[in-house]
Design an enzyme around this catalytic site. Structure first.
Site, short mmCIF file in Angstrom:
data_model
loop_
_atom_site.label_atom_id
_atom_site.label_comp_id
_atom_site.label_asym_id
_atom_site.label_seq_id
_atom_site.Cartn_x
_atom_site.Cartn_y
_atom_site.Cartn_z
N PRO A 84 0.83 -1.21 0.00
CA PRO A 84 0.00 0.00 0.00
C PRO A 84 0.86 1.25 0.00
CG PRO A 84 -0.91 -1.61 1.49
CD PRO A 84 0.41 -2.17 1.02
N CYS A 85 0.52 2.19 -0.87
CA CYS A 85 1.45 3.28 -1.17
C CYS A 85 0.99 4.65 -0.68
CB CYS A 85 1.65 3.35 -2.69
SG CYS A 85 0.11 3.63 -3.60
N GLN A 86 -0.06 4.71 0.16
CA GLN A 86 -0.56 6.03 0.53
C GLN A 86 0.48 6.89 1.23
OE1 GLN A 86 -2.12 3.20 0.82
NE2 GLN A 86 -4.23 3.40 0.12
N PHE A 88 3.47 7.16 0.48
CA PHE A 88 4.40 7.71 -0.50
C PHE A 88 3.69 8.60 -1.53
CE2 PHE A 88 6.78 3.59 0.30
CZ PHE A 88 7.70 4.18 1.13
#
Length: 375
Positions: A84-86, A88
């Site tokens: 999960p990239c939130q 970044f």
């Protein structure tokens, strides 16, 4: 058959890309309930169905997962996954996201790399992970890769448009290759097959970028994902005033209170222009207030099916959980065709890794006994 594992699998864009590349996906891990329902409905049937683990990945014993998923006489060839990239996200301002606990999931990813010892791993994330503010997290990832025995190639930003996908989507891919394996002939990323006019002047072999016109063809009868948001009369009227094929919010004459002090995001409430690659399908791709996600000519936001087509999912792929949940799954996915192309590019390396593993494997008990008897 080559074996693959998909971590943070979501709806299964990477899984489907791997299957289309000829790999058997042995294991998938995902704990979002709607994504789990989608993954199970599309993949977990038949003889070669992946084993699906739905617990929090940080609570899963990665060594037990390996023993349960990979046959005793077999190996893992490739690990895929986009944590999960939130944390970044490039939409965050100042230092927001620097201490986001989700950033640590890239290290959980590496716990599985160590346990499964694949020939290669391929991690996907958003370009924001390359920002200076996140350098310590990224440096730790490279350090762990080196300590685990992998050559970790420099992170590269891949634009889906350059590989024949009708979407301007940029994502970071990090490739790791087991140290000692000859990978001198593996370029990374793969050479682009498409380009804009400037790129094609430099390299005439490139094809033009693909537009997204086909995404807006009629959906199959009875398609449960042929659905869009319901809008109020005021918004529908604004869409009617917005020119077809690329018209913007400003063209509609609609002004919100926040627009009186600044222009805001100019793409919100704008129409997609099907003559060009589509905008990036985000987790809010079915919501016109979040970007240029209005249908090219009709007076509503795009449907889940249209967004899924832009992400190169086939029409028989069904997203579960309702409109908002389905849109989130579509936006989080790796475009199926992009995943397929990246994995196909790695096939020579993966096959070489199998041969290398057999050559370097220690003799089993039976062969040792046989050698002792003959001596």
């Amino acid at each position: 058959m080559l074996n693959c594992v998909d971590l943070f699998a979501g709806a299964g864009g990477f899984t489907l890309g791997a299957q289309k590349a000829g790999l058997q996906v042995r294991l998938a891990i995902e704990n979002d309930p709607h994504a789990v329902e989608t993954y199970r409905g599309n993949f977990c049937k038949g003889t070669y169905a992946p084993k699906l683990l739905t617990a929090d990945i940080t609570n899963i014993d990665e060594f037990k997962a390996f023993r349960d998923a990979i046959p005793a006489d077999d190996q893992c060839d490739l690990i895929l996954g986009g944590p999960p990239c939130q944390g970044f996200s490039t939409h965050r301002i100042n230092n927001a996201g620097v201490d986001d606990h989700r950033n640590d999931l890239i290290h959980t990813y590496f716990d599985f790399v160590r346990a499964f010892s694949p020939t290669a791993f391929l991690m996907e994330n958003v370009p924001g992970m390359l920002w200076e503010r996140h350098s310590s997290a990224l440096e730790r990832f490279y350090r762990e890769g080196k300590l685990a025995g992998y050559e970790v190639r420099d992170a590269v930003v891949v634009d889906a448009r350059n590989y024949g996908i009708g979407q301007r989507r940029k994502r970071v891919f990090i490739l790791g290759i087991r140290r000692g394996l000859d990978a001198s002939d593996i370029s990374w990323p793969p050479r682009p097959t498409h380009g804009n006019e400037t790129a094609r002047q430099r390299d005439p072999s490139l094809l033009p970028w693909v537009n997204c016109t086909s995404a807006f063809e009629d959906a199959p009868p009875g398609d449960e994902n042929d659905c869009h948001m319901n809008h109020g009369e005021e918004l529908i009227a604004a869409f009617r005033r917005t020119p077809a094929n690329g018209g913007s919010r400003k063209d509609s004459g609609r002004v919100l209170p926040c627009h009186r002090t600044h222009d805001g995001h100019k793409d919100v409430y704008g129409r997609i222009d099907p003559r060009h690659p589509a905008p990036t399908m985000t987790t809010a791709c079915i919501n016109p207030s979040k970007g240029r996600f209005v249908h090219p000519v009709e007076h509503h936001g795009i449907t889940v099916r249209q967004a899924a087509r832009i992400q190169t999912f086939p029409d028989n792929f069904v997203f579960s959980g309702g409109l908002i949940a389905a849109g989130k799954q579509v936006g989080n996915a790796v475009p199926v065709e992009l995943g397929r192309q990246l994995i196909v590019h790695l096939l020579p390396l993966l096959h070489r890794g199998r041969v290398d593993a057999k050559r370097s494997a220690p003799p089993n008990d039976a062969s040792v006994s046989s050698e002792l008897e003959s001596a």
